[in-house]
Design a protein around this motif. Sequence first.
Motif, PDB file in Angstrom:
ATOM      1  N   GLN A  18       1.047  -1.394  -7.553  1.00 31.24           N
ATOM      2  CA  GLN A  18      -0.236  -2.073  -7.379  1.00 31.24           C
ATOM      3  C   GLN A  18      -0.035  -3.564  -7.094  1.00 31.24           C
ATOM      4  N   GLU A  19       0.939  -4.175  -7.788  1.00 31.97           N
ATOM      5  CA  GLU A  19       1.209  -5.595  -7.541  1.00 31.97           C
ATOM      6  C   GLU A  19       2.559  -5.979  -8.129  1.00 31.97           C
ATOM      7  N   ILE A  20       3.113  -7.048  -7.571  1.00 30.80           N
ATOM      8  CA  ILE A  20       4.326  -7.691  -8.095  1.00 30.80           C
ATOM      9  C   ILE A  20       4.024  -9.177  -8.142  1.00 30.80           C
ATOM     10  N   PHE A  21       4.186  -9.786  -9.324  1.00 35.20           N
ATOM     11  CA  PHE A  21       3.840 -11.199  -9.428  1.00 35.20           C
ATOM     12  C   PHE A  21       4.754 -11.912 -10.422  1.00 35.20           C
ATOM     13  N   GLY A  22       4.793 -13.233 -10.287  1.00 31.26           N
ATOM     14  CA  GLY A  22       5.616 -14.074 -11.126  1.00 31.26           C
ATOM     15  C   GLY A  22       6.204 -15.198 -10.288  1.00 31.26           C
ATOM     16  N   PRO A  23       7.040 -16.037 -10.919  1.00 31.66           N
ATOM     17  CA  PRO A  23       7.324 -16.046 -12.352  1.00 31.66           C
ATOM     18  C   PRO A  23       6.143 -16.593 -13.159  1.00 31.66           C
ATOM     19  N   VAL A  24       5.889 -15.937 -14.286  1.00 32.97           N
ATOM     20  CA  VAL A  24       4.830 -16.324 -15.209  1.00 32.97           C
ATOM     21  C   VAL A  24       5.375 -16.169 -16.623  1.00 32.97           C
ATOM     22  N   ASP A  75      12.274  -2.651  -1.016  1.00 31.73           N
ATOM     23  CA  ASP A  75      11.144  -3.573  -0.929  1.00 31.73           C
ATOM     24  C   ASP A  75      10.759  -4.104  -2.308  1.00 31.73           C
ATOM     25  N   ILE A  76      10.704  -3.214  -3.310  1.00 36.62           N
ATOM     26  CA  ILE A  76      10.350  -3.629  -4.669  1.00 36.62           C
ATOM     27  C   ILE A  76      11.371  -4.618  -5.215  1.00 36.62           C
ATOM     28  N   VAL A  77      12.646  -4.326  -5.028  1.00 38.52           N
ATOM     29  CA  VAL A  77      13.704  -5.196  -5.553  1.00 38.52           C
ATOM     30  C   VAL A  77      13.643  -6.563  -4.891  1.00 38.52           C
ATOM     31  N   GLN A  78      13.455  -6.601  -3.584  1.00 35.34           N
ATOM     32  CA  GLN A  78      13.379  -7.883  -2.875  1.00 35.34           C
ATOM     33  C   GLN A  78      12.178  -8.695  -3.330  1.00 35.34           C
ATOM     34  N   ALA A  79      11.026  -8.028  -3.479  1.00 36.44           N
ATOM     35  CA  ALA A  79       9.828  -8.738  -3.916  1.00 36.44           C
ATOM     36  C   ALA A  79       9.976  -9.237  -5.347  1.00 36.44           C
ATOM     37  N   ALA A  80      10.558  -8.423  -6.210  1.00 34.28           N
ATOM     38  CA  ALA A  80      10.754  -8.846  -7.595  1.00 34.28           C
ATOM     39  C   ALA A  80      11.675 -10.058  -7.674  1.00 34.28           C
ATOM     40  N   ALA A  81      12.746 -10.047  -6.909  1.00 29.82           N
ATOM     41  CA  ALA A  81      13.664 -11.185  -6.906  1.00 29.82           C
ATOM     42  C   ALA A  81      12.955 -12.448  -6.424  1.00 29.82           C
ATOM     43  N   ALA A  82      12.073 -12.299  -5.438  1.00 33.22           N
ATOM     44  CA  ALA A  82      11.325 -13.455  -4.926  1.00 33.22           C
ATOM     45  C   ALA A  82      10.324 -13.985  -5.939  1.00 33.22           C
ATOM     46  N   HIS A  83       9.960 -13.148  -6.914  1.00 33.63           N
ATOM     47  CA  HIS A  83       8.984 -13.540  -7.934  1.00 33.63           C
ATOM     48  C   HIS A  83       9.625 -13.773  -9.300  1.00 33.63           C
ATOM     49  N   GLY A  84      10.913 -14.053  -9.313  1.00 42.62           N
ATOM     50  CA  GLY A  84      11.535 -14.504 -10.558  1.00 42.62           C
ATOM     51  C   GLY A  84      12.395 -13.516 -11.292  1.00 42.62           C
ATOM     52  N   ALA A  85      12.517 -12.275 -10.797  1.00 43.21           N
ATOM     53  CA  ALA A  85      13.382 -11.312 -11.471  1.00 43.21           C
ATOM     54  C   ALA A  85      14.824 -11.792 -11.401  1.00 43.21           C
ATOM     55  N   GLY A  86      15.543 -11.583 -12.466  1.00 38.30           N
ATOM     56  CA  GLY A  86      16.938 -12.019 -12.525  1.00 38.30           C
ATOM     57  C   GLY A  86      17.116 -13.105 -13.540  1.00 38.30           C
ATOM     58  N   PRO A  87      16.764 -14.360 -13.194  1.00 41.57           N
ATOM     59  CA  PRO A  87      16.843 -15.431 -14.197  1.00 41.57           C
ATOM     60  C   PRO A  87      15.902 -15.198 -15.379  1.00 41.57           C
ATOM     61  N   GLY A  88      14.745 -14.568 -15.116  1.00 39.35           N
ATOM     62  CA  GLY A  88      13.804 -14.256 -16.181  1.00 39.35           C
ATOM     63  C   GLY A  88      13.766 -12.768 -16.447  1.00 39.35           C
ATOM     64  N   LEU A  89      12.829 -12.345 -17.274  1.00 40.85           N
ATOM     65  CA  LEU A  89      12.639 -10.929 -17.559  1.00 40.85           C
ATOM     66  C   LEU A  89      12.031 -10.231 -16.342  1.00 40.85           C
ATOM     67  N   THR A  90      12.339  -8.949 -16.191  1.00 38.92           N
ATOM     68  CA  THR A  90      11.665  -8.111 -15.213  1.00 38.92           C
ATOM     69  C   THR A  90      10.895  -7.059 -16.002  1.00 38.92           C
ATOM     70  N   ILE A  91       9.562  -7.101 -15.943  1.00 37.48           N
ATOM     71  CA  ILE A  91       8.725  -6.257 -16.789  1.00 37.48           C
ATOM     72  C   ILE A  91       8.042  -5.197 -15.929  1.00 37.48           C
TER      73      ILE A  91
END
Length: 244
Positions: A18-24, A75-91
């Motif tokens: 439904q959505e991928i967002f961050g970092p928050v 696509d999900i992995v690339q979008a998550a990385a662009a929204h802060g996954a890795g250095p922060g939590l991935t929820i």
Amino acid sequence: MTNPKSTGGLPAGSLPVQEIFGPVPQGEGPFMGRRACFVRFGRCNLHCPPCDSKATWDNSRYDLRETCPPRTVEDIVQAAAAHGAGPGLTILTGGEPLMWQRSTAWAQLLEELPGEIHVETNATIAPNPVTTRRVAHFSVSPKIGRMGAADPQKKRLVPTALSAFADLAQQGQAVFKFVAGDIGEVDEAAQVVRAFQLPQARVWIMPLGDDAASWATAGADIADHVMHLGFNLSGRLHLTLGVR
């Protein structure tokens, strides 16, 4: 070569998002304030009236093919990385993300997502070994009171799943988070804790509210009772700050 395993009529190698967002900042529970990327999956096996993510499951109001389209793992992995996954939590949240754990795409996603992975779940589906091995933390939210009003108890309180999560909680890999709008609902949560022998120190009560004012009102009403019962109280930092 065998075809990748899929579920729910989705194209192989994809999952409904439904959505991928961050970092928050993570707004709730023991990791409140931690930098996070959220991946919100579509579909749910429960129907909670106060849910703030109805576009993931309410097909009476939304076309889920449009609100939660299939996206490839890449696509999900690339979008998550662009929204802060890795250095922060991935929820991974929803909806109910564990509905998809039997698919090949889910296993691939867990392997390819960077960083520390957390899962937010409604406690009705036990995690399988692939999920448990890769996920660092489960936020487990059994539905009670107004949150559980639309579903029968046998559907929302599943003994085998609750037992599996209780074991993970004892190992420090999970917490239980109950949403409660008043003292009566806190007491209902306490009944579930006793009935299913959930570890008390790993229980968080989160006041019901979809804005800062309503959350604060409910929190003021139940805080003393939550402390009296020996549970933890969860904030909703994103509501307080007016951020995602």
